[in-house]
Design an enzyme around this catalytic site. Structure first.
Site, PDB file in Angstrom:
ATOM      1  CE  LYS A 278      -4.143  -1.528   2.465  1.00 55.82           C
ATOM      2  NZ  LYS A 278      -4.940  -1.269   3.675  1.00 55.82           N
TER       3      LYS A 278
ATOM      4  NE  ARG B 244     -22.214   3.182  14.347  1.00 57.58           N
ATOM      5  CZ  ARG B 244     -21.083   3.013  13.682  1.00 57.58           C
ATOM      6  NH1 ARG B 244     -20.026   3.754  13.950  1.00 57.58           N
ATOM      7  NH2 ARG B 244     -20.972   2.090  12.741  1.00 57.58           N
TER       8      ARG B 244
END
Lengths: 86, 456
Positions: free
Chosen positions: B158, B292
């Site tokens: 990458k 969350r």
């Protein structure tokens, strides 16, 4: 997306969405009145339910009028740009 | 316990949270933008406050306006739902400063969960498996070779300056690496002006598995089993289920323990989700913690019998967890389909409009979380999730049959939705067998044209 009538080309909204002339708030608009554009050049963006779509020029030509107002909601088929074909 | 909760969200999740408040005897305050004046959550809440114009940045993301609404209505807590301000550290801090309880993790949790690099380091130190990657840039090909021998192939090269999937090359063996490394370096320099490369282990045919966790203020952390979230399109989850057809009891135990360890490592509080990639050989790797309540929380609720939103409220009010995974009577199978207003025939572009005919599915084993009603006009400003359809039965095959029947019943004329796609999936032999990876949905989709130059 577009209807050709002689040299005048209308670019209309393909679906309802919010109209943006710039890629980002601090950047210049994609096109202004008088800008010479190529076919498939990006003219503006339309945001519908958080998805951005490019509004592209249907032909080579020149931007004559920008009808839609920045950051306003458009309905399917609303007139956005008037171009003059090359 | 709280007397009044303001819900800083809209759509189906606002409706979901208001329901939890009602059942708990807590008053609810709905907030809304000017584009949401006809939205269902306003009709259900005890009070409502307009917080700004249609654009989310000026309404649902407007922290000052939401805090002001909470003060004016004397709400003692704010539930942020998911998205919008749910994981914004600054907002959680603002609530604290104003003496309003933020129903969610601590600001410190949010700052760590948002920092992927720091988070990965903490997890590594805590002994939670992470995807092996080079600690920084890999300068020479010899360095690359020795690192790849250490972690094993396949690997991904990458570009440090890249993002969004650009500049990634997969190497199956050393031969590939020798060929690709110099080219990747040149490409990175040309594309990103920075030729630094790093190497990460490539996970073959991964499944996306996440564990629901709950944590109380005393530091007790439990998990509530896994959710299978492998079926995704462009990193957006479409179908989730609990449990996962890909886990054995031993693997569930190992991953559950790792999830708890991950949450403990950052002194996590309230409800959260630890996400993992699971490779085809049963090795798993931590990706991140979602701090969350998640869209797909209902599948866990149906299999555990625990109302996660009520637990969030209870934990934030200072109550404790007096049970753990082994005490739960985990039973049956739940599947969720996220129904989006998208046109399958137009490459899944959003499809706004007005619901002229509304017929929601019902019957045994069906749960529908939605903000739709007959005559409702979908605003163009918000995302296209219109309903979460969840089926439940004692077995996975049973849950699939219930889902098929419920999808067939569901009518939201004339909106274009993803219902036809899910009907196809429910009939797919690989789905029925439970054998799939993150590329599963591709065969159902039209081929994508990267430049979308096909439309005119």
């Amino acid at each position: 997306m577009a209807e050709t009538s002689g040299k005048r080309i209308e670019v209309r909204a393909a679906m309802s969405g919010v109209f943006y002339r710039k890629p980002a708030p601090e950047e210049p608009a994609y096109v202004e009145v008088g800008t010479v554009v190529k076919k498939k050049q990006i003219l503006a963006l339309l945001e519908t339910m958080k998805v951005f779509q490019k509004i592209k020029s249907p032909a080579n030509g020149k931007v004559v009028e920008i009808v839609a107002e920045e950051e306003t909601p458009l309905k399917d088929g609303d007139l956005i740009f008037i171009l003059e074909a090359e | 316990m709280f007397k009044k909760i303001l819900i800083a969200n809209r759509g189906e999740i606002a409706v979901r949270i208001i329901r939890a408040c009602r059942e708990s005897g807590i008053k609810s305050v709905a907030v809304y933008s000017e584009a949401d004046e006809t939205s269902l959550h306003l009709k259900m809440a005890d009070e409502k406050v307009c917080i700004g114009p249609p654009v989310s940045a000026k309404s649902y993301l407007n922290m000052e306006s939401i805090i002001k609404a909470a003060k004016e209505t004397c709400a003692d807590a704010i539930h942020p739902g998911y998205g919008y301000l749910a994981e914004v550290e600054e907002f959680a801090k603002m609530c604290d400063e104003q003496g309003i309880v933020f129903i969610g993790p601590t600001p410190h949790n949010l700052s760590l969960a948002g920092d992927k690099i720091a988070g990965k380091k903490i997890m590594e130190e805590a002994g939670v498996p992470v995807i092996p990657s080079s600690p920084g840039g890999v300068g020479s090909i010899d360095e690359a070779k020795s690192f790849c021998n250490e972690i094993g192939y396949p690997v991904m090269i990458k570009a440090s300056g890249g993002g969004g999937g650009r500049g990634i090359r997969v190497c199956q063996n050393e031969e590939d690496l020798l060929e690709e490394f110099p080219v990747a370096k040149m490409e990175a320099r040309a594309a990103f002006g920075n030729d630094e490369l790093y190497i990460e282990k490539f996970i073959t045919q991964p499944r996306h598995i996440e564990f629901q966790i709950l944590a109380d203020k005393s530091g007790k952390v439990i998990h509530l089993g896994e959710r299978e979230c492998t079926i995704q399109r462009r990193y957006q989850k479409l179908i989730e289920e609990a449990p996962s057809p890909g886990l054995t009891p031993a693997l569930r135990k190992a991953m559950g323990d790792a999830a708890i360890k991950a949450a403990e490592a950052i002194q996590y509080f309230n409800a959260g989700t630890v996400e993992f990639l699971l490779d085809k050989d049963g090795k798993f790797y931590f990706i991140e913690i979602n701090s969350r309540i998640q869209v797909e929380h209902p599948v866990t609720e149906l299999t555990t019998g625990i109302d996660l939103v009520k637990e969030q409220i209870r934990l934030s009010s200072g109550e404790t967890l007096d049970y753990s995974f082994d005490d739960l009577n985990i039973k049956g199978w739940a599947i969720e389909c996220r129904i989006n207003a998208e046109d399958p025939e137009k490459n899944f572009l959003p499809s706004p409009g007005t619901v002229e005919e509304y017929h929601p599915p019902g019957g045994f084993g069906v749960r529908l979380d939605t903000h739709l009603y007959q005559g409702y006009e979908l605003p163009i400003y918000y995302d296209s999730l219109i309903a979460k359809l969840i089926s439940y039965d004692t077995t996975r095959n049973g849950a699939i049959s219930v889902m098929k029947r419920a999808l067939e019943e569901f009518r939201v004329y004339p909106l274009k939705t993803t219902i036809p796609l899910y009907l196809q999936v429910m009939d797919d032999p690989h789905f029925i067998e439970g054998k799939f990876d993150t590329s599963f949905i591709e065969k159902f989709l039209p081929e994508e044209d990267e430049d979308d130059d096909d439309d005119d």
